[in-house]
Design a protein around this motif. Structure first.
Motif, mmCIF file in Angstrom:
data_model
loop_
_atom_site.group_PDB
_atom_site.id
_atom_site.type_symbol
_atom_site.label_atom_id
_atom_site.label_comp_id
_atom_site.label_asym_id
_atom_site.label_seq_id
_atom_site.Cartn_x
_atom_site.Cartn_y
_atom_site.Cartn_z
ATOM 1 N N ARG A 253 5.974 25.776 -66.636
ATOM 2 C CA ARG A 253 5.440 25.153 -65.443
ATOM 3 C C ARG A 253 6.234 23.881 -65.208
ATOM 4 N NH1 ARG A 253 -0.253 22.017 -64.663
ATOM 5 N NH2 ARG A 253 0.043 21.496 -62.502
ATOM 6 N N SER A 254 6.779 23.660 -63.998
ATOM 7 C CA SER A 254 7.428 22.401 -63.683
ATOM 8 C C SER A 254 7.028 21.887 -62.306
ATOM 9 C CB SER A 254 8.922 22.509 -63.813
ATOM 10 O OG SER A 254 9.398 23.346 -62.852
ATOM 11 N N LEU A 255 7.983 21.811 -61.036
ATOM 12 C CA LEU A 255 8.205 21.180 -59.676
ATOM 13 C C LEU A 255 7.348 20.045 -59.316
ATOM 14 C CD1 LEU A 255 9.071 21.389 -56.421
ATOM 15 C CD2 LEU A 255 9.019 23.499 -56.886
ATOM 16 N N ILE A 256 6.593 20.920 -57.370
ATOM 17 C CA ILE A 256 7.236 21.509 -56.259
ATOM 18 C C ILE A 256 7.837 20.362 -55.962
ATOM 19 C CG2 ILE A 256 6.721 22.127 -54.680
ATOM 20 C CD1 ILE A 256 6.745 22.070 -52.886
ATOM 21 N N ALA A 257 8.165 18.896 -57.269
ATOM 22 C CA ALA A 257 9.455 19.498 -56.993
ATOM 23 C C ALA A 257 9.471 20.760 -57.606
ATOM 24 C CB ALA A 257 10.122 18.454 -57.445
ATOM 25 N N ARG A 258 8.217 21.633 -58.513
ATOM 26 C CA ARG A 258 8.102 23.026 -58.774
ATOM 27 C C ARG A 258 6.742 23.242 -58.381
ATOM 28 N NH1 ARG A 258 12.236 25.191 -59.264
ATOM 29 N NH2 ARG A 258 13.426 25.280 -60.878
ATOM 30 N N SER B 280 21.834 13.568 -53.274
ATOM 31 C CA SER B 280 20.398 13.426 -53.533
ATOM 32 C C SER B 280 19.727 14.791 -53.428
ATOM 33 C CB SER B 280 19.757 12.456 -52.532
ATOM 34 O OG SER B 280 19.866 12.971 -51.207
ATOM 35 N N THR B 281 18.460 14.800 -53.783
ATOM 36 C CA THR B 281 17.612 15.971 -53.579
ATOM 37 C C THR B 281 16.609 15.625 -52.498
ATOM 38 O OG1 THR B 281 17.848 16.660 -55.881
ATOM 39 C CG2 THR B 281 15.990 17.575 -54.647
ATOM 40 N N TYR B 282 16.581 16.454 -51.446
ATOM 41 C CA TYR B 282 15.709 16.181 -50.314
ATOM 42 C C TYR B 282 14.412 16.957 -50.469
ATOM 43 C CZ TYR B 282 14.781 14.431 -45.676
ATOM 44 O OH TYR B 282 14.246 13.736 -44.623
ATOM 45 N N TYR B 283 13.290 16.278 -50.166
ATOM 46 C CA TYR B 283 11.972 16.889 -50.289
ATOM 47 C C TYR B 283 11.267 16.922 -48.929
ATOM 48 C CZ TYR B 283 12.397 16.354 -55.342
ATOM 49 O OH TYR B 283 12.820 16.441 -56.652
ATOM 50 N N GLY B 284 10.467 17.942 -48.735
ATOM 51 C CA GLY B 284 9.620 18.044 -47.562
ATOM 52 C C GLY B 284 8.433 18.927 -47.885
ATOM 53 N N GLN B 285 7.557 19.118 -46.907
ATOM 54 C CA GLN B 285 6.365 19.938 -47.123
ATOM 55 C C GLN B 285 6.083 20.805 -45.910
ATOM 56 O OE1 GLN B 285 3.164 17.211 -48.117
ATOM 57 N NE2 GLN B 285 3.537 17.478 -50.301
ATOM 58 N N PHE B 286 5.465 21.953 -46.200
ATOM 59 C CA PHE B 286 4.828 22.749 -45.159
ATOM 60 C C PHE B 286 3.331 22.520 -45.265
ATOM 61 C CE2 PHE B 286 8.711 25.254 -45.846
ATOM 62 C CZ PHE B 286 9.163 25.353 -44.538
ATOM 63 N N ILE B 287 2.693 22.278 -44.130
ATOM 64 C CA ILE B 287 1.253 22.063 -44.090
ATOM 65 C C ILE B 287 0.620 23.114 -43.181
ATOM 66 C CG2 ILE B 287 1.410 19.605 -44.615
ATOM 67 C CD1 ILE B 287 1.103 19.028 -41.636
ATOM 68 N N HIS C 52 -6.197 20.959 -48.610
ATOM 69 C CA HIS C 52 -5.790 20.844 -50.013
ATOM 70 C C HIS C 52 -4.894 22.012 -50.404
ATOM 71 C CE1 HIS C 52 -9.493 18.397 -49.802
ATOM 72 N NE2 HIS C 52 -8.817 17.604 -50.607
ATOM 73 N N GLY C 53 -4.059 22.412 -49.482
ATOM 74 C CA GLY C 53 -3.085 23.458 -49.744
ATOM 75 C C GLY C 53 -1.785 23.119 -49.055
ATOM 76 N N LYS C 54 -0.690 23.125 -49.797
ATOM 77 C CA LYS C 54 0.599 22.791 -49.193
ATOM 78 C C LYS C 54 1.725 23.371 -50.035
ATOM 79 C CE LYS C 54 0.663 18.195 -51.371
ATOM 80 N NZ LYS C 54 -0.688 18.292 -51.953
ATOM 81 N N ILE C 55 2.885 23.441 -49.415
ATOM 82 C CA ILE C 55 4.094 23.904 -50.092
ATOM 83 C C ILE C 55 5.114 22.785 -50.007
ATOM 84 C CG2 ILE C 55 5.938 25.611 -50.131
ATOM 85 C CD1 ILE C 55 3.999 27.500 -48.632
ATOM 86 N N THR C 56 5.543 22.304 -51.130
ATOM 87 C CA THR C 56 6.587 21.285 -51.184
ATOM 88 C C THR C 56 7.915 21.971 -51.506
ATOM 89 O OG1 THR C 56 5.007 19.659 -51.975
ATOM 90 C CG2 THR C 56 7.316 19.123 -52.295
ATOM 91 N N TRP C 57 8.944 21.621 -50.746
ATOM 92 C CA TRP C 57 10.258 22.214 -50.983
ATOM 93 C C TRP C 57 11.275 21.120 -51.292
ATOM 94 C CZ3 TRP C 57 13.658 20.183 -47.469
ATOM 95 C CH2 TRP C 57 13.149 19.770 -46.235
ATOM 96 N N GLU D 106 13.852 24.989 -53.997
ATOM 97 C CA GLU D 106 12.732 25.065 -54.931
ATOM 98 C C GLU D 106 11.424 24.864 -54.167
ATOM 99 O OE1 GLU D 106 13.467 22.186 -57.954
ATOM 100 O OE2 GLU D 106 14.973 23.426 -58.961
ATOM 101 N N LEU D 107 10.447 25.706 -54.471
ATOM 102 C CA LEU D 107 9.151 25.647 -53.810
ATOM 103 C C LEU D 107 8.066 25.400 -54.837
ATOM 104 C CD1 LEU D 107 9.508 28.812 -51.536
ATOM 105 C CD2 LEU D 107 9.999 26.442 -50.914
ATOM 106 N N HIS D 108 7.177 24.474 -54.529
ATOM 107 C CA HIS D 108 5.997 24.214 -55.369
ATOM 108 C C HIS D 108 4.770 24.349 -54.480
ATOM 109 C CE1 HIS D 108 3.625 22.628 -58.690
ATOM 110 N NE2 HIS D 108 2.981 21.912 -57.777
ATOM 111 N N ILE D 109 3.876 25.229 -54.893
ATOM 112 C CA ILE D 109 2.693 25.533 -54.095
ATOM 113 C C ILE D 109 1.457 24.966 -54.776
ATOM 114 C CG2 ILE D 109 1.262 27.380 -53.141
ATOM 115 C CD1 ILE D 109 4.767 28.241 -54.107
ATOM 116 N N GLU D 110 0.638 24.279 -54.021
ATOM 117 C CA GLU D 110 -0.648 23.788 -54.522
ATOM 118 C C GLU D 110 -1.751 24.313 -53.615
ATOM 119 O OE1 GLU D 110 -0.569 19.483 -55.506
ATOM 120 O OE2 GLU D 110 1.501 19.643 -54.827
ATOM 121 N N GLY D 111 -2.801 24.832 -54.222
ATOM 122 C CA GLY D 111 -3.838 25.392 -53.392
ATOM 123 C C GLY D 111 -5.232 25.298 -53.983
ATOM 124 N N GLU D 112 -6.190 24.898 -53.158
ATOM 125 C CA GLU D 112 -7.608 24.993 -53.480
ATOM 126 C C GLU D 112 -8.222 26.059 -52.580
ATOM 127 O OE1 GLU D 112 -9.885 21.407 -53.441
ATOM 128 O OE2 GLU D 112 -8.335 20.239 -54.466
#
Length: 208
Positions: free
Chosen positions: A3-8, A62-69, A49-54, A198-204
């Motif tokens: 288990r790592s990220l979103i940055a996993r 650099s490493t660029y981060y963003g999210q899908f909501i 409380h659910g999103k995908i960080t890429w 890289e995609l990290h998903i968090e969900g409730e």
């Protein structure tokens, strides 16, 4: 399984003593981190409380981060048969939050998502394999459709906990995977802008 990220769309199974809510710490003795104690049923993702960080490499600097909501997802699960769980998710690609208005607009163009033609990405689970050594972890394989292309993707998913909170029974998961955007027809800027995302998903999920 690591288990790592979103940055996993997620699944599988220590008692938690408290959680932050309503400005204070609320005792929740009914919370469980044992997947065998999860309530069977149908669940919907709580969009708050659910999103995908890429993340993607940017020009080697650099490493660029963003999210899908505003992700929508439906889950059915039975702890007596977790491998039979079902999961579907829909992601509106216009609801991407890269913290830069110019980049957000560019991501909607044919260079990337081409949101006018392909407004959503979808994921439908086709196989769920529970880890033999840790039932709280699973590999969830499914069909990801993005930019009009459908390919199999495997998520590494970890069950966080389940229990009642604020009048609803909830399940919580984290998931992660890596995809190559070129495999989904998005090759703009290669190789200066990274191919691997890289995609990290968090969900409730809330029981219906």
């Amino acid at each position: 399984m690591n288990r790592s990220l979103i940055a996993r769309s997620t699944l599988a199974g220590a008692l938690a003593l408290g959680l932050i809510g309503g400005g204070g710490v609320v005792a929740q003795s009914a919370l469980t981190q044992n997947p065998a104690e999860v309530q069977a049923g149908t669940y919907k993702l709580d969009p708050a409380h659910g999103k995908i960080t890429w993340s993607v490499k940017h020009l080697g600097f650099s490493t660029y981060y963003g999210q899908f909501i505003n992700v929508a997802a439906d889950l059915t699960i039975d702890p007596a048969n977790p491998a039979a769980a079902t999961l579907t998710a829909t992601v509106p690609v216009a609801d991407v939050a890269p913290n830069d208005d110019g980049l957000k607009a560019h991501l909607q163009t044919p260079d990337f998502f081409d949101a006018a033609q392909f407004p959503t990405a979808t994921f439908t689970a086709t196989s769920i394999v529970i880890d033999e050594d840790d039932a709280s972890e699973a590999e969830v394989t499914g069909d990801l459709t993005l930019h009009g292309v459908t390919r199999p993707v495997t998520l590494e998913v970890e069950f966080n906990q389940a229990g009642a909170m604020r009048g609803a029974y909830r399940l919580g998961f984290d998931g992660e995977t890596t995809i190559k955007r070129s495999e989904f027809g998005m090759s703009y800027g290669l190789p200066a802008i990274g191919d691997e995302v890289e995609l990290h998903i968090e969900g409730e999920f809330v029981k219906q």
